[in-house]
Design an enzyme around this catalytic site. Sequence first.
Site, PDB file in Angstrom:
ATOM      1  N   SER A  17      -8.600  -7.688   6.093  1.00 33.35           N
ATOM      2  CA  SER A  17      -7.600  -7.173   5.603  1.00 33.35           C
ATOM      3  C   SER A  17      -7.504  -5.698   6.447  1.00 33.35           C
ATOM      4  O   SER A  17      -8.321  -5.340   7.006  1.00 33.35           O
ATOM      5  CB  SER A  17      -7.676  -6.510   4.174  1.00 33.35           C
ATOM      6  OG  SER A  17      -6.780  -5.757   3.617  1.00 33.35           O
ATOM      7  N   ILE A  19      -7.671  -2.400   8.480  1.00 32.20           N
ATOM      8  CA  ILE A  19      -8.103  -2.030   9.436  1.00 32.20           C
ATOM      9  C   ILE A  19      -9.166  -2.912  10.315  1.00 32.20           C
ATOM     10  O   ILE A  19      -9.117  -3.038  11.286  1.00 32.20           O
ATOM     11  CB  ILE A  19      -9.001  -0.622   9.435  1.00 32.20           C
ATOM     12  CG1 ILE A  19      -8.019   0.615   8.997  1.00 32.20           C
ATOM     13  CG2 ILE A  19      -9.674   0.375  10.494  1.00 32.20           C
ATOM     14  CD1 ILE A  19      -8.555   1.812   8.300  1.00 32.20           C
ATOM     15  N   TYR A 156     -15.477   8.121  -4.032  1.00 37.12           N
ATOM     16  CA  TYR A 156     -15.044   7.935  -2.432  1.00 37.12           C
ATOM     17  C   TYR A 156     -15.432   8.874  -1.363  1.00 37.12           C
ATOM     18  O   TYR A 156     -16.292   8.491  -0.366  1.00 37.12           O
ATOM     19  CB  TYR A 156     -13.542   7.531  -2.496  1.00 37.12           C
ATOM     20  CG  TYR A 156     -13.116   6.967  -1.144  1.00 37.12           C
ATOM     21  CD1 TYR A 156     -13.259   5.768  -1.025  1.00 37.12           C
ATOM     22  CD2 TYR A 156     -12.327   7.892  -0.115  1.00 37.12           C
ATOM     23  CE1 TYR A 156     -12.738   5.212   0.368  1.00 37.12           C
ATOM     24  CE2 TYR A 156     -11.678   7.318   0.931  1.00 37.12           C
ATOM     25  CZ  TYR A 156     -12.149   5.944   1.335  1.00 37.12           C
ATOM     26  OH  TYR A 156     -11.798   5.444   2.588  1.00 37.12           O
ATOM     27  N   THR A 191      -2.305   0.247   4.659  1.00 42.16           N
ATOM     28  CA  THR A 191      -3.008  -0.911   4.354  1.00 42.16           C
ATOM     29  C   THR A 191      -2.776  -1.209   2.987  1.00 42.16           C
ATOM     30  O   THR A 191      -2.476  -0.433   2.308  1.00 42.16           O
ATOM     31  CB  THR A 191      -4.482  -0.596   4.801  1.00 42.16           C
ATOM     32  OG1 THR A 191      -5.168   0.162   3.852  1.00 42.16           O
ATOM     33  CG2 THR A 191      -4.873  -0.357   6.143  1.00 42.16           C
TER      34      THR A 191
HETATM   35  P1  NAP Z   1      -8.279  -2.941   2.849  1.00 41.06           P
HETATM   36  O1  NAP Z   1      -6.934  -3.275   3.665  1.00 41.06           O
HETATM   37  O2  NAP Z   1      -8.549  -2.768   1.424  1.00 41.06           O
HETATM   38  O3  NAP Z   1      -9.697  -3.875   3.478  1.00 41.06           O
HETATM   39  C1  NAP Z   1     -11.081  -3.661   2.835  1.00 41.06           C
HETATM   40  C2  NAP Z   1     -11.541  -5.159   3.233  1.00 41.06           C
HETATM   41  O4  NAP Z   1     -13.007  -5.000   2.677  1.00 41.06           O
HETATM   42  C3  NAP Z   1     -10.805  -6.069   2.183  1.00 41.06           C
HETATM   43  O5  NAP Z   1     -10.855  -7.554   2.710  1.00 41.06           O
HETATM   44  C4  NAP Z   1     -11.890  -6.329   1.027  1.00 41.06           C
HETATM   45  O6  NAP Z   1     -11.965  -7.345   0.256  1.00 41.06           O
HETATM   46  C5  NAP Z   1     -13.211  -6.022   1.799  1.00 41.06           C
HETATM   47  N1  NAP Z   1     -14.426  -5.693   0.953  1.00 41.06           N
HETATM   48  C6  NAP Z   1     -14.505  -4.849  -0.069  1.00 41.06           C
HETATM   49  N2  NAP Z   1     -15.717  -4.938  -0.648  1.00 41.06           N
HETATM   50  C7  NAP Z   1     -16.379  -5.644   0.108  1.00 41.06           C
HETATM   51  C8  NAP Z   1     -17.838  -5.989   0.155  1.00 41.06           C
HETATM   52  N3  NAP Z   1     -18.590  -5.602  -0.874  1.00 41.06           N
HETATM   53  N4  NAP Z   1     -18.119  -6.836   1.268  1.00 41.06           N
HETATM   54  C9  NAP Z   1     -17.282  -7.325   2.276  1.00 41.06           C
HETATM   55  N5  NAP Z   1     -16.132  -6.780   2.026  1.00 41.06           N
HETATM   56  C10 NAP Z   1     -15.777  -6.369   1.217  1.00 41.06           C
HETATM   57  O7  NAP Z   1      -8.949  -1.552   3.263  1.00 41.06           O
HETATM   58  P2  NAP Z   1      -8.755  -0.593   4.798  1.00 41.06           P
HETATM   59  O8  NAP Z   1      -7.496   0.350   4.639  1.00 41.06           O
HETATM   60  O9  NAP Z   1      -8.482  -1.659   5.897  1.00 41.06           O
HETATM   61  O10 NAP Z   1      -9.935   0.181   4.959  1.00 41.06           O
HETATM   62  C11 NAP Z   1     -11.231  -0.118   5.849  1.00 41.06           C
HETATM   63  C12 NAP Z   1     -12.076   0.915   5.875  1.00 41.06           C
HETATM   64  O11 NAP Z   1     -11.351   2.223   6.375  1.00 41.06           O
HETATM   65  C13 NAP Z   1     -12.640   1.287   4.513  1.00 41.06           C
HETATM   66  O12 NAP Z   1     -13.947   1.454   4.695  1.00 41.06           O
HETATM   67  C14 NAP Z   1     -11.899   2.413   4.041  1.00 41.06           C
HETATM   68  O13 NAP Z   1     -12.566   3.365   3.204  1.00 41.06           O
HETATM   69  C15 NAP Z   1     -11.755   3.047   5.246  1.00 41.06           C
HETATM   70  N6  NAP Z   1     -10.514   4.048   5.383  1.00 41.06           N
HETATM   71  C16 NAP Z   1      -9.133   3.544   5.005  1.00 41.06           C
HETATM   72  C17 NAP Z   1      -8.282   4.459   5.192  1.00 41.06           C
HETATM   73  C18 NAP Z   1      -6.975   4.203   4.693  1.00 41.06           C
HETATM   74  O14 NAP Z   1      -6.031   5.016   4.249  1.00 41.06           O
HETATM   75  N7  NAP Z   1      -6.489   2.911   4.514  1.00 41.06           N
HETATM   76  C19 NAP Z   1      -8.390   5.914   5.289  1.00 41.06           C
HETATM   77  C20 NAP Z   1      -9.888   6.385   5.594  1.00 41.06           C
HETATM   78  C21 NAP Z   1     -10.650   5.343   5.615  1.00 41.06           C
HETATM   79  P3  NAP Z   1     -11.062  -7.158  -1.414  1.00 41.06           P
HETATM   80  O15 NAP Z   1      -9.711  -7.388  -0.982  1.00 41.06           O
HETATM   81  O16 NAP Z   1     -11.612  -8.595  -2.015  1.00 41.06           O
HETATM   82  O17 NAP Z   1     -11.651  -5.881  -1.927  1.00 41.06           O
END
Ligand code: NAP
Length: 246
Positions: A17, A19, A156, A191
Amino acid sequence: MSLPLSGKIALITGAGSGIGRAACRLLNREGATIIVADRNVEAARQVANSLNGDNQFIELDVSSKQSIQNGIQSIVSKFNAPPSIVVNAAGIIKDNFILKLEEDQFDDVIRVNLKGTFLMMQNCANAMVEKNIVNGTIINLGSIASKIGNIGQANYTSSKAGVEAMTKTASREFGKFGIRVNCVLPGFINTPMTESVPEKVKDYMTMQCPLRRFGNPEEVAEVIAFLASDKSSYVNGASIEVTGGI
Ligand code: NAP
């Protein structure tokens, strides 16, 4: 002409999913073989099927040492080498005001975001050292939220501050093995993680950003690809903000 990441194996968590998925696509276009790792194995399968070449999807829970070790073992058996690029993009949110935050909401976020990053770094770096990989690169996902102190995200923000601090320590400890460790700090990115944010809050967040918009996962993936490549060969222990200027 060979691509910048030709011949490299990249393990990306949270790859089903957002990033993580965008990083899979870009690193694959740049020539890497991708190990698409997510606890959501169906999402990982779909991403792997959309890539070019001999890629692999694995079910991997970053909060479980056993699950990580099984994953690394399956990569080594298939490719006869551990990944030399590791992107720790798995992450979760469980938001609540501190006065209402349940203990398990706190623990869950720390377990996945902070301990998960620790376990991934420890096990992947050990595998790299064991197999004499001398140009490893680990990219951790922090967040600008840890610097702002987002309301409702004490679990977080503290997990992500920990990821950034641990990146620095790891960069010092792993440098002598030729393994670089860096952190990317995204701002507000479109996302599934930010989908559930109420429109009013999204408008407020947009106004905090000089570029007056949320970023796209592909814009974060570009920085991940830079840190994964030899173009960043002297960048180590750094935190790079990808926030539109927040
Ligand atoms: P996302 O779309 O929610 O994707 C996260 C993915 O990680 C999902 O597929 C999720 O699966 C999976 N996941 C959750 N727990 C897990 C585990 N224990 N082991 C393996 N996979 C797991 O999030 P994203 O926005 O792409 O975020 C990616 C990273 O960037 C994260 O670390 C987030 O904190 C960071 N970030 C995001 C933002 C933002 O604005 N989006 C900003 C700053 C930092 P499920 O769907 O089953 O939970």
